[in-house]
Design an enzyme around this catalytic site. Structure first.
Site, PDB file in Angstrom:
ATOM      1  N   ASP A 116      25.664  44.083 -85.610  1.00 32.69           N
ATOM      2  CA  ASP A 116      24.672  43.132 -86.128  1.00 32.69           C
ATOM      3  C   ASP A 116      24.156  42.290 -84.976  1.00 32.69           C
ATOM      4  O   ASP A 116      23.157  42.627 -84.342  1.00 32.69           O
ATOM      5  CB  ASP A 116      25.288  42.279 -87.231  1.00 32.69           C
ATOM      6  CG  ASP A 116      24.355  41.167 -87.726  1.00 32.69           C
ATOM      7  OD1 ASP A 116      23.131  41.259 -87.480  1.00 32.69           O
ATOM      8  OD2 ASP A 116      24.836  40.204 -88.338  1.00 32.69           O
ATOM      9  N   LYS A 155      23.054  44.796 -98.170  1.00 33.82           N
ATOM     10  CA  LYS A 155      23.966  43.651 -98.112  1.00 33.82           C
ATOM     11  C   LYS A 155      23.139  42.375 -98.290  1.00 33.82           C
ATOM     12  O   LYS A 155      22.288  42.074 -97.454  1.00 33.82           O
ATOM     13  CB  LYS A 155      24.686  43.654 -96.758  1.00 33.82           C
ATOM     14  CG  LYS A 155      25.618  42.470 -96.527  1.00 33.82           C
ATOM     15  CD  LYS A 155      26.084  42.465 -95.082  1.00 33.82           C
ATOM     16  CE  LYS A 155      26.946  41.243 -94.799  1.00 33.82           C
ATOM     17  NZ  LYS A 155      27.096  40.994 -93.345  1.00 33.82           N
ATOM     18  N   LYS A 215      17.905  43.822 -90.134  1.00 37.65           N
ATOM     19  CA  LYS A 215      17.369  42.582 -90.694  1.00 37.65           C
ATOM     20  C   LYS A 215      15.934  42.428 -90.216  1.00 37.65           C
ATOM     21  O   LYS A 215      15.686  42.374 -89.005  1.00 37.65           O
ATOM     22  CB  LYS A 215      18.182  41.371 -90.232  1.00 37.65           C
ATOM     23  CG  LYS A 215      19.647  41.375 -90.647  1.00 37.65           C
ATOM     24  CD  LYS A 215      20.381  40.224 -89.984  1.00 37.65           C
ATOM     25  CE  LYS A 215      21.819  40.110 -90.450  1.00 37.65           C
ATOM     26  NZ  LYS A 215      22.567  39.071 -89.711  1.00 37.65           N
ATOM     27  N   GLU A 254      32.093  44.789 -89.523  1.00 41.07           N
ATOM     28  CA  GLU A 254      30.816  44.385 -88.919  1.00 41.07           C
ATOM     29  C   GLU A 254      31.064  43.391 -87.800  1.00 41.07           C
ATOM     30  O   GLU A 254      31.857  42.457 -87.957  1.00 41.07           O
ATOM     31  CB  GLU A 254      29.930  43.753 -89.987  1.00 41.07           C
ATOM     32  CG  GLU A 254      28.581  43.263 -89.469  1.00 41.07           C
ATOM     33  CD  GLU A 254      27.780  42.575 -90.551  1.00 41.07           C
ATOM     34  OE1 GLU A 254      26.932  41.711 -90.198  1.00 41.07           O
ATOM     35  OE2 GLU A 254      27.979  42.879 -91.745  1.00 41.07           O
ATOM     36  N   GLU A 258      26.009  32.168 -99.395  1.00 39.81           N
ATOM     37  CA  GLU A 258      25.511  33.420 -99.950  1.00 39.81           C
ATOM     38  C   GLU A 258      26.098  33.719-101.328  1.00 39.81           C
ATOM     39  O   GLU A 258      26.026  34.844-101.813  1.00 39.81           O
ATOM     40  CB  GLU A 258      25.786  34.568 -98.983  1.00 39.81           C
ATOM     41  CG  GLU A 258      25.003  34.411 -97.687  1.00 39.81           C
ATOM     42  CD  GLU A 258      25.126  35.600 -96.756  1.00 39.81           C
ATOM     43  OE1 GLU A 258      25.949  36.503 -97.028  1.00 39.81           O
ATOM     44  OE2 GLU A 258      24.407  35.633 -95.745  1.00 39.81           O
TER      45      GLU A 258
END
Length: 426
Positions: free
Chosen positions: A316, A392, A341, A289, A209
């Protein structure tokens, strides 16, 4: 009525060099919309699943089956439907697939189609996607809300060959006054961290990422170095810049034990919570998270009880962008924030439902990209349109990441009286 005239699926490429699905929708008016499915590396067991071909071609990551679904069954089913009625179209896609995790048609085929339809409907109305999303969610289109960027500095876990156990060391510009200012401040921190890593000989490359791929001997090394990098960049830890950790604890949990391979340690639930508590006291951590594994209900409830007044506790893998899972966690007292997401649930309607459920509880909402991304900027519009607290995407490098940051900057620049998010623990 914005009738869907045609749907075309094509193979394109994501940031990891893997094929992915792009869908282009054309309406009877000639308006078009296009979207690309992202793909994750660290995935929860309840997520919608990509449809991949398997076999030797492209390492098994081929998407011919998913494309056949788009150009065949999906196109036949939704052609002629009203693109402005996102709920009806998404319901048709869900029913057509008929599986809990969208495995028959493929979560990648479905999310790209759902998103492309929203883009086409926005184009039909001559408005931006984030404005159309406000209508879908029943939110005030005039609210000048801009989310905060949560940006990765060090990448670990499955995003960096499991070189360190903690998946992401990120930062939030808690003292910034605008999105543009926040990204500039965080860029300074990123540069300071990279310089320090290089000087210490701990720089191992760039993770999936875009964050620095570190060579640490202990997970806490990342917290120490990142805190110093904030200071070296000229900011006050915790006042100007706060640290956010994506623990991704499911990735190192097995048989009732959390195994920190980097340090050769095995921890029970309470021991891991106590370790995270120690870090929160010692470092300017404002967000955690997935601090526990996706099925550790008791652990999520306990860490929220202990730290939830001062730290975002984000679900998540634990919540998988599900309104039902959010209700489950809330009833147990677990979490105060949710990561959202689109490809985790599969359709924009399901994502909107999860966002709405979380906001009704007073939780923070964070729109998130995946490790496999593209130039698609749907995520930026979801963050602004659904009044999300944060977005994010990854780090400050790699164009599939900066495309999302840049799109929010454009929206902010063109939004009269834009109001940047103010950091708040639910």
């Amino acid at each position: 009525m914005s009738a869907i005239q045609s749907i075309l699926g094509r193979q394109v490429w994501d940031s990891r060099g893997r094929p992915t699905v792009e869908v282009e929708v054309t309406l009877a008016s000639g308006a078009t919309g296009r979207a690309i499915a992202p793909s994750g590396a660290s995935t929860g067991s309840r997520e919608a699943l990509d449809r991949r071909d398997g076999g030797k071609r492209l390492g098994g990551y081929g998407v011919n089956g998913a494309l056949a679904a788009v150009n065949g069954e999906i196109a036949s089913r939704i052609k002629g439907m009203d693109a402005a009625d996102q709920t009806a179209v998404d319901a048709a896609l869900i029913a057509l697939d008929g599986t809990p995790q969208k495995t028959r048609l493929g979560g990648n085929a479905i999310v790209a189609t759902s998103s492309a339809i929203a883009w086409a409907a926005a184009a039909e109305q001559h408005i931006l996607l984030w404005q159309h999303l406000r209508h879908i969610a029943g939110l005030d289109p005039a609210l000048p809300h801009i989310p905060a960027p949560m940006i990765q500095i060090f990448g670990g876990g499955r995003h960096a060959g499991n070189r360190i156990d903690i998946q992401d060391f990120l930062v939030l510009a808690v003292g910034a006054k605008s999105f543009a200012e926040a990204t500039e401040q965080i860029a300074e921190v990123y540069m300071a961290a990279a310089r320090s890593m290089a000087q210490q000989g701990k720089l191992n490359g760039v993770a999936d990422e875009g964050g620095v791929w570190p060579d640490f001997t202990a997970n806490e090394d990342g917290l120490e170095l990142l805190t110093r990098a904030i200071e070296d960049a000229g900011f006050r830890p915790g006042r100007d810049i706060g640290i956010a950790l994506d623990v991704a604890a499911t990735s190192f949990y097995a048989d009732g034990v959390y195994r920190l391979a980097l340090e050769g340690r095995e921890l029970g639930t309470l021991e891991l919570i106590e370790l995270l508590e120690t870090w929160v006291r010692a470092y300017p951590i404002v967000s955690l998270e997935d601090p526990l594994a996706e099925d550790d209900d008791a652990g999520f409830a306990e860490i929220t009880r202990r730290l939830g007044q001062s730290v975002q506790i984000i679900g998540d893998d634990y919540l998988t962008t599900s309104a039902e899972r959010i209700a489950h966690a809330a009833a147990l007292g677990g979490c105060n924030s949710v990561l959202l997401k689109s490809n985790q649930c599969g359709t924009l309607t399901e994502l909107v439902a999860a966002s709405t459920a979380a906001r009704a509880l007073g939780w923070n909402t964070i729109q998130s990209g995946r490790s496999g991304e593209s130039e698609d900027v749907t995520l930026s519009h979801l963050a602004v349109g659904l009044l999300s607290d944060q977005i994010k995407v990854g780090s400050m490098t790699r164009s599939e990441r900066t495309a999302k940051w840049n799109e929010v900057i454009r929206i902010e620049t063109n939004l009269p009286n834009a109001r940047y998010w103010s950091f708040n623990i639910p």
